[in-house]
Motif scaffolding. Structure first.
Motif, PDB file in Angstrom:
ATOM      1  N   GLN A 213       0.844  -1.186   0.000  1.00 52.49           N
ATOM      2  CA  GLN A 213       0.000   0.000   0.000  1.00 52.49           C
ATOM      3  C   GLN A 213       0.883   1.241   0.000  1.00 52.49           C
ATOM      4  OE1 GLN A 213      -2.906   0.107   3.113  1.00 52.49           O
ATOM      5  NE2 GLN A 213      -3.829  -1.845   2.556  1.00 52.49           N
ATOM      6  N   LYS A 214       0.423   2.259  -0.713  1.00 55.89           N
ATOM      7  CA  LYS A 214       1.114   3.535  -0.687  1.00 55.89           C
ATOM      8  C   LYS A 214       0.066   4.593  -0.425  1.00 55.89           C
ATOM      9  CE  LYS A 214       3.838   2.207  -4.779  1.00 55.89           C
ATOM     10  NZ  LYS A 214       4.326   2.677  -6.098  1.00 55.89           N
ATOM     11  N   GLY A 215       0.345   5.484   0.504  1.00 55.42           N
ATOM     12  CA  GLY A 215      -0.602   6.595   0.607  1.00 55.42           C
ATOM     13  C   GLY A 215      -0.795   7.144   1.979  1.00 55.42           C
ATOM     14  N   HIS A 216      -1.971   7.692   2.156  1.00 55.69           N
ATOM     15  CA  HIS A 216      -2.365   8.489   3.292  1.00 55.69           C
ATOM     16  C   HIS A 216      -2.369   7.666   4.580  1.00 55.69           C
ATOM     17  CE1 HIS A 216      -4.449  11.616   5.406  1.00 55.69           C
ATOM     18  NE2 HIS A 216      -4.578  12.330   4.322  1.00 55.69           N
ATOM     19  N   GLU A 217      -1.674   8.140   5.589  1.00 49.31           N
ATOM     20  CA  GLU A 217      -1.586   7.387   6.843  1.00 49.31           C
ATOM     21  C   GLU A 217      -2.925   7.313   7.555  1.00 49.31           C
ATOM     22  OE1 GLU A 217       3.058   8.545   7.872  1.00 49.31           O
ATOM     23  OE2 GLU A 217       1.421   9.283   9.121  1.00 49.31           O
ATOM     24  N   LYS A 218      -3.786   8.298   7.359  1.00 51.45           N
ATOM     25  CA  LYS A 218      -5.042   8.329   8.103  1.00 51.45           C
ATOM     26  C   LYS A 218      -6.188   7.671   7.347  1.00 51.45           C
ATOM     27  CE  LYS A 218      -3.887  12.407  10.825  1.00 51.45           C
ATOM     28  NZ  LYS A 218      -4.305  13.751  11.264  1.00 51.45           N
ATOM     29  N   ILE A 219      -5.900   7.167   6.164  1.00 52.12           N
ATOM     30  CA  ILE A 219      -6.937   6.500   5.379  1.00 52.12           C
ATOM     31  C   ILE A 219      -6.702   4.997   5.443  1.00 52.12           C
ATOM     32  CG2 ILE A 219      -7.895   6.192   3.075  1.00 52.12           C
ATOM     33  CD1 ILE A 219      -8.574   8.887   4.053  1.00 52.12           C
ATOM     34  N   SER A 220      -7.793   4.260   5.605  1.00 57.60           N
ATOM     35  CA  SER A 220      -7.703   2.812   5.665  1.00 57.60           C
ATOM     36  C   SER A 220      -8.428   2.206   4.470  1.00 57.60           C
ATOM     37  CB  SER A 220      -8.328   2.333   6.976  1.00 57.60           C
ATOM     38  OG  SER A 220      -8.417   0.928   7.000  1.00 57.60           O
TER      39      SER A 220
END
Lengths: 113, 110
Positions: B54-61
């Protein structure tokens, strides 16, 4: 950093006129894309480029042309504008073309009347 | 082939949770998620790759079910700033280009 810069933001064309939408990026990205967005339809790929001098068609290329003479610039040309080309156009770039995030410009709202 | 997003629209109160989905009838290589606010450009949220990366926003699941060819985005304890249209984009192979879904409109009310 400016990121991806698109001009103009708004434009009204008459049927049959031509225009060029400008797109420039300052991130040294190899890949650049043009999308159009119609209400409720998502983003459709018009053309893309994997580097200077190399372009290829996307899903909806008819009525458009592109060129990529430099890494930074990727203009989209509309020849003989038609009402069906009324849309919001987004330019985007990414470092590579494989599963990389896209950086989008702020868009151009084009109306053909 | 355009991925299918569901539901079409979501209305939430602040603090509530939501799940939005993206599915494909073809085998997926990756799923990308973007959020677009009205009159603005889409903004990257996350990429989920076949194999679990996964790559991306830490606060998005988010999740990616390779067997079902489906991805879900989990928005927990929603905030007003979560409002917008969420697009998923899918890649079907290493050399394919992103194909975006039609988007899901999410509205968070006070």
């Amino acid at each position: 950093n400016a990121g991806v810069t698109q001009t103009p933001k708004f434009r009204i064309l008459k049927i049959g006129q031509s225009m060029t939408l400008q797109c420039a990026q300052d991130m040294n990205h190899n890949y650049m894309y043009w999308y159009r967005q119609d209400p409720g339809m998502g983003l459709k790929l018009i053309y893309y480029s994997v580097g200077a001098g190399i372009t290829d068609k996307g899903e909806v290329p008819n009525g458009y042309n592109v060129s990529r003479s430099t890494t930074e610039d990727f203009p989209l040309r509309l020849e003989l504008a038609a009402p069906s080309q009324t849309s919001v156009y987004f330019c985007a770039s990414s470092y590579s073309g494989r599963s990389e995030k896209l950086f989008f410009g702020s868009g151009t709202q084009l109306s053909v009347l | 082939q355009q991925p299918v997003q569901s539901p079409q629209a979501v209305i939430l109160r602040e603090g509530e949770d939501a799940v939005i989905n993206c599915s494909s009838s073809k085998a997926l290589y990756s799923v990308h998620w973007y959020r677009q606010k009205h009159g603005e450009a889409p903004v990257f949220l996350m990429i989920l790759l076949k194999g679990g990366e996964q790559k991306g926003h830490e606060k998005i699941s988010a999740s990616f079910n390779e067997k079902k060819q489906q991805s879900s985005l989990y928005l927990t304890a929603s905030q007003l700033s979560y409002s917008g249209t969420y697009f998923c984009g899918t890649e079907y192979g290493a050399n394919s280009k992103l194909t975006f879904g039609k988007g899901i409109t999410l509205s968070v009310r006070p």
